[in-house]
Design a protein around this motif. Structure first.
Motif, PDB file in Angstrom:
ATOM      1  N   ASN A 165       1.057  -1.432   0.419  1.00 23.56           N
ATOM      2  CA  ASN A 165       0.214  -0.346  -0.048  1.00 23.56           C
ATOM      3  C   ASN A 165       0.464   1.232   0.143  1.00 23.56           C
ATOM      4  O   ASN A 165       0.872   2.711   0.641  1.00 23.56           O
ATOM      5  N   LYS A 166       2.050   1.427  -1.247  1.00 20.35           N
ATOM      6  CA  LYS A 166       3.241   2.356  -1.027  1.00 20.35           C
ATOM      7  C   LYS A 166       3.704   2.520  -0.265  1.00 20.35           C
ATOM      8  O   LYS A 166       4.115   3.768   0.349  1.00 20.35           O
ATOM      9  N   GLU A 167       3.527   1.880   1.701  1.00 23.57           N
ATOM     10  CA  GLU A 167       4.693   2.201   2.782  1.00 23.57           C
ATOM     11  C   GLU A 167       5.631   0.748   2.433  1.00 23.57           C
ATOM     12  O   GLU A 167       5.601  -0.261   3.285  1.00 23.57           O
ATOM     13  N   ILE A 168       6.287   0.912   1.695  1.00 21.81           N
ATOM     14  CA  ILE A 168       7.390  -0.092   1.527  1.00 21.81           C
ATOM     15  C   ILE A 168       7.964   0.262   3.376  1.00 21.81           C
ATOM     16  O   ILE A 168       9.114   1.408   3.123  1.00 21.81           O
ATOM     17  N   PRO A 169       8.844  -1.002   3.208  1.00 28.47           N
ATOM     18  CA  PRO A 169       9.606  -1.362   4.647  1.00 28.47           C
ATOM     19  C   PRO A 169      10.903  -0.625   4.337  1.00 28.47           C
ATOM     20  O   PRO A 169      11.145  -0.820   3.105  1.00 28.47           O
ATOM     21  N   LYS A 170      11.684   0.310   4.689  1.00 28.25           N
ATOM     22  CA  LYS A 170      13.127   1.195   4.286  1.00 28.25           C
ATOM     23  C   LYS A 170      14.256  -0.235   3.700  1.00 28.25           C
ATOM     24  O   LYS A 170      14.706   0.030   2.052  1.00 28.25           O
ATOM     25  N   HIS A 171      14.173  -1.606   3.966  1.00 27.45           N
ATOM     26  CA  HIS A 171      15.180  -2.125   3.565  1.00 27.45           C
ATOM     27  C   HIS A 171      14.866  -2.990   2.366  1.00 27.45           C
ATOM     28  O   HIS A 171      16.291  -3.644   1.716  1.00 27.45           O
ATOM     29  N   LEU A 172      13.651  -3.128   2.197  1.00 32.07           N
ATOM     30  CA  LEU A 172      13.339  -3.243   0.827  1.00 32.07           C
ATOM     31  C   LEU A 172      13.395  -2.802  -0.177  1.00 32.07           C
ATOM     32  O   LEU A 172      13.580  -3.021  -1.310  1.00 32.07           O
ATOM     33  N   ILE A 173      13.220  -0.802  -0.332  1.00 29.08           N
ATOM     34  CA  ILE A 173      13.396   0.444  -0.939  1.00 29.08           C
ATOM     35  C   ILE A 173      14.940  -0.347  -0.924  1.00 29.08           C
ATOM     36  O   ILE A 173      14.997   0.241  -1.762  1.00 29.08           O
ATOM     37  N   GLU A 174      16.040  -0.187  -0.288  1.00 29.35           N
ATOM     38  CA  GLU A 174      17.274  -0.597  -0.812  1.00 29.35           C
ATOM     39  C   GLU A 174      17.750  -1.916  -1.136  1.00 29.35           C
ATOM     40  O   GLU A 174      18.584  -1.902  -1.962  1.00 29.35           O
ATOM     41  N   GLU A 175      16.428  -2.642  -1.318  1.00 27.69           N
ATOM     42  CA  GLU A 175      17.129  -4.040  -1.093  1.00 27.69           C
ATOM     43  C   GLU A 175      16.623  -3.833  -3.522  1.00 27.69           C
ATOM     44  O   GLU A 175      17.173  -4.643  -4.245  1.00 27.69           O
ATOM     45  N   LEU A 176      15.527  -3.071  -3.612  1.00 29.43           N
ATOM     46  CA  LEU A 176      15.290  -3.327  -5.001  1.00 29.43           C
ATOM     47  C   LEU A 176      15.500  -1.798  -5.581  1.00 29.43           C
ATOM     48  O   LEU A 176      16.824  -2.478  -6.783  1.00 29.43           O
ATOM     49  N   LYS A 177      16.579  -1.447  -5.014  1.00 22.03           N
ATOM     50  CA  LYS A 177      17.887   0.536  -5.638  1.00 22.03           C
ATOM     51  C   LYS A 177      18.961  -0.996  -6.220  1.00 22.03           C
ATOM     52  O   LYS A 177      19.290  -0.897  -6.747  1.00 22.03           O
ATOM     53  N   GLU A 178      19.239  -2.205  -5.042  1.00 18.02           N
ATOM     54  CA  GLU A 178      20.574  -2.725  -5.074  1.00 18.02           C
ATOM     55  C   GLU A 178      20.014  -3.401  -6.636  1.00 18.02           C
ATOM     56  O   GLU A 178      21.074  -3.858  -7.447  1.00 18.02           O
ATOM     57  N   ALA A 179      18.967  -4.036  -6.833  1.00 19.77           N
ATOM     58  CA  ALA A 179      18.937  -4.676  -7.881  1.00 19.77           C
ATOM     59  C   ALA A 179      18.230  -4.190  -8.910  1.00 19.77           C
ATOM     60  O   ALA A 179      18.638  -4.635 -10.394  1.00 19.77           O
ATOM     61  N   ALA A 180      17.968  -2.702  -8.690  1.00 22.50           N
ATOM     62  CA  ALA A 180      18.017  -1.869 -10.242  1.00 22.50           C
ATOM     63  C   ALA A 180      19.298  -1.924 -10.983  1.00 22.50           C
ATOM     64  O   ALA A 180      19.568  -1.907 -11.971  1.00 22.50           O
ATOM     65  N   THR A 181      20.882  -1.570  -9.743  1.00 23.75           N
ATOM     66  CA  THR A 181      21.901  -1.383 -10.358  1.00 23.75           C
ATOM     67  C   THR A 181      22.436  -2.900 -10.824  1.00 23.75           C
ATOM     68  O   THR A 181      23.033  -2.579 -11.511  1.00 23.75           O
ATOM     69  N   THR A 182      22.251  -4.306 -10.408  1.00 25.21           N
ATOM     70  CA  THR A 182      22.647  -4.944 -10.985  1.00 25.21           C
ATOM     71  C   THR A 182      21.923  -5.184 -12.886  1.00 25.21           C
ATOM     72  O   THR A 182      22.205  -5.905 -13.011  1.00 25.21           O
ATOM     73  N   ALA A 183      20.552  -4.945 -12.180  1.00 19.16           N
ATOM     74  CA  ALA A 183      19.829  -4.830 -14.165  1.00 19.16           C
ATOM     75  C   ALA A 183      20.219  -4.173 -14.701  1.00 19.16           C
ATOM     76  O   ALA A 183      20.138  -4.610 -16.327  1.00 19.16           O
ATOM     77  N   ASN A 184      20.467  -3.263 -14.432  1.00 21.95           N
ATOM     78  CA  ASN A 184      21.799  -2.184 -15.111  1.00 21.95           C
ATOM     79  C   ASN A 184      23.464  -2.632 -15.229  1.00 21.95           C
ATOM     80  O   ASN A 184      23.505  -3.030 -17.029  1.00 21.95           O
ATOM     81  N   GLU A 185      23.907  -3.957 -15.021  1.00 23.25           N
ATOM     82  CA  GLU A 185      24.998  -3.758 -14.923  1.00 23.25           C
ATOM     83  C   GLU A 185      25.083  -5.339 -16.054  1.00 23.25           C
ATOM     84  O   GLU A 185      25.907  -5.331 -16.894  1.00 23.25           O
ATOM     85  N   LEU A 186      23.618  -5.951 -15.771  1.00 25.28           N
ATOM     86  CA  LEU A 186      23.162  -7.068 -16.818  1.00 25.28           C
ATOM     87  C   LEU A 186      23.180  -6.753 -18.089  1.00 25.28           C
ATOM     88  O   LEU A 186      23.820  -7.131 -18.689  1.00 25.28           O
ATOM     89  N   ASP A 187      22.603  -5.360 -18.282  1.00 27.14           N
ATOM     90  CA  ASP A 187      22.272  -4.294 -19.289  1.00 27.14           C
ATOM     91  C   ASP A 187      23.535  -4.263 -20.247  1.00 27.14           C
ATOM     92  O   ASP A 187      23.584  -4.831 -21.468  1.00 27.14           O
ATOM     93  N   LEU A 188      24.678  -3.477 -19.539  1.00 28.17           N
ATOM     94  CA  LEU A 188      25.868  -3.311 -19.657  1.00 28.17           C
ATOM     95  C   LEU A 188      26.522  -4.234 -20.058  1.00 28.17           C
ATOM     96  O   LEU A 188      26.778  -4.605 -20.886  1.00 28.17           O
ATOM     97  N   LYS A 189      25.920  -5.784 -19.500  1.00 25.96           N
ATOM     98  CA  LYS A 189      27.132  -6.556 -19.851  1.00 25.96           C
ATOM     99  C   LYS A 189      26.768  -7.696 -21.319  1.00 25.96           C
ATOM    100  O   LYS A 189      27.291  -7.522 -22.042  1.00 25.96           O
ATOM    101  N   MET A 190      25.365  -7.357 -21.041  1.00 22.37           N
ATOM    102  CA  MET A 190      24.632  -7.753 -22.592  1.00 22.37           C
ATOM    103  C   MET A 190      24.484  -7.227 -24.251  1.00 22.37           C
ATOM    104  O   MET A 190      25.169  -7.631 -24.683  1.00 22.37           O
ATOM    105  N   GLU A 191      24.952  -5.786 -23.323  1.00 27.27           N
ATOM    106  CA  GLU A 191      25.697  -4.824 -24.797  1.00 27.27           C
ATOM    107  C   GLU A 191      26.976  -5.203 -25.057  1.00 27.27           C
ATOM    108  O   GLU A 191      27.597  -5.039 -26.337  1.00 27.27           O
ATOM    109  N   ARG A 192      28.044  -5.811 -23.964  1.00 24.91           N
ATOM    110  CA  ARG A 192      29.017  -5.971 -24.772  1.00 24.91           C
ATOM    111  C   ARG A 192      29.370  -6.848 -25.106  1.00 24.91           C
ATOM    112  O   ARG A 192      29.904  -6.728 -26.513  1.00 24.91           O
ATOM    113  N   LEU A 193      28.552  -8.098 -24.596  1.00 22.29           N
ATOM    114  CA  LEU A 193      28.513  -9.197 -25.469  1.00 22.29           C
ATOM    115  C   LEU A 193      27.802  -9.213 -26.557  1.00 22.29           C
ATOM    116  O   LEU A 193      28.522 -10.167 -27.790  1.00 22.29           O
ATOM    117  N   ASN A 194      27.277  -8.123 -27.346  1.00 20.07           N
ATOM    118  CA  ASN A 194      26.533  -8.730 -28.066  1.00 20.07           C
ATOM    119  C   ASN A 194      26.738  -7.586 -29.259  1.00 20.07           C
ATOM    120  O   ASN A 194      27.064  -7.934 -31.092  1.00 20.07           O
TER     121      ASN A 194
END
Length: 231
Positions: A165-194
């Protein structure tokens, strides 16, 4: 009464979506038939429901008039394009905005400038003409272009956001941000491979060309001999 008027009002946005989807489908088919690679993986679209529009009117404290809605809410019609690689995002968006009947009203690059929560995507508000039986209407459409990884992250973040209900616990917000960074790193790696695969492919193509010419030599000689025989 407003809901009934909104239903008619939404028709123009549906027609605008049809126009944009036709443009995207033409690009997809062209890539499938002419090029060896199609940058568009998936396309989805929607028109906001009357209830969703009314809800946004209330959140933005707007007047309950169609003029106010038309002026202040630009994402009533929305298209989401999913691409394989980050470079494809800019390639596809550039092909769309260069079309002469597409006018760019707004562009926000959340890839080069991610949101604080880690969200990445390219957002555009474009305007296209719709030709009705008695008039021409210029209708805005929101286009979001993102990679598969960006889309996966955004989808899960949205589900988690509304589950709590739009009130996410702080630790989940941090983990989601880390997951976004991981997703970005995956995009960069796949771009290099391509890019590496493309280099090898271009190299193989250039090396195989002389070989193909040698294979064609006997056929050319035969054709030449046949031509001389006729003479």
């Amino acid at each position: 009464m407003l809901r009934k008027e909104l239903t008619r009002f939404r028709m123009a946005y549906k027609f605008a979506l049809d126009e944009i989807n036709t443009k995207i489908n033409i690009l997809k088919e062209e890539f499938n038939y002419i090029h060896e690679y199609n940058p568009i993986e998936h396309v989805s679209s929607r028109v906001k429901t009357p209830e969703s529009i009314i809800s946004k009117i209330e959140r933005k404290n707007l007047d309950y008039t169609l003029e106010s809605i038309r002026e202040n809410i630009k994402d009533i019609a929305g298209v989401r394009i999913t691409c394989s690689f980050v470079s494809d995002i800019y390639k596809v968006s550039d092909m769309l905005v260069r079309q002469k009947d597409v006018t760019v009203l707004e562009m926000k690059d959340y890839i080069k400038n991610p949101k604080p929560n880690g969200y990445r995507s390219l957002h555009m508000i474009v305007e296209i003409p719709i030709f009705m039986s008695d008039r021409e209407i210029h209708v805005p459409v929101e286009i979001q272009v993102r990679t598969i990884a960006m889309d996966f992250w955004a989808s899960l973040e949205h589900k988690i956001f509304y589950k709590y209900n739009k009130e996410i616990p702080k630790h989940l917000i941090e983990e989601l941000k880390e997951a976004a960074t991981t997703a970005n790193e995956l995009d960069l790696k796949m771009e290099r491979l391509n890019k590496e695969v493309k280099v090898y492919k271009d190299k193989d193509s250039s090396e195989s060309k002389p070989l193909m010419e040698m294979k064609m030599l006997p056929l050319k000689l035969l054709e030449s001999f046949a031509g001389k025989s006729k003479n």
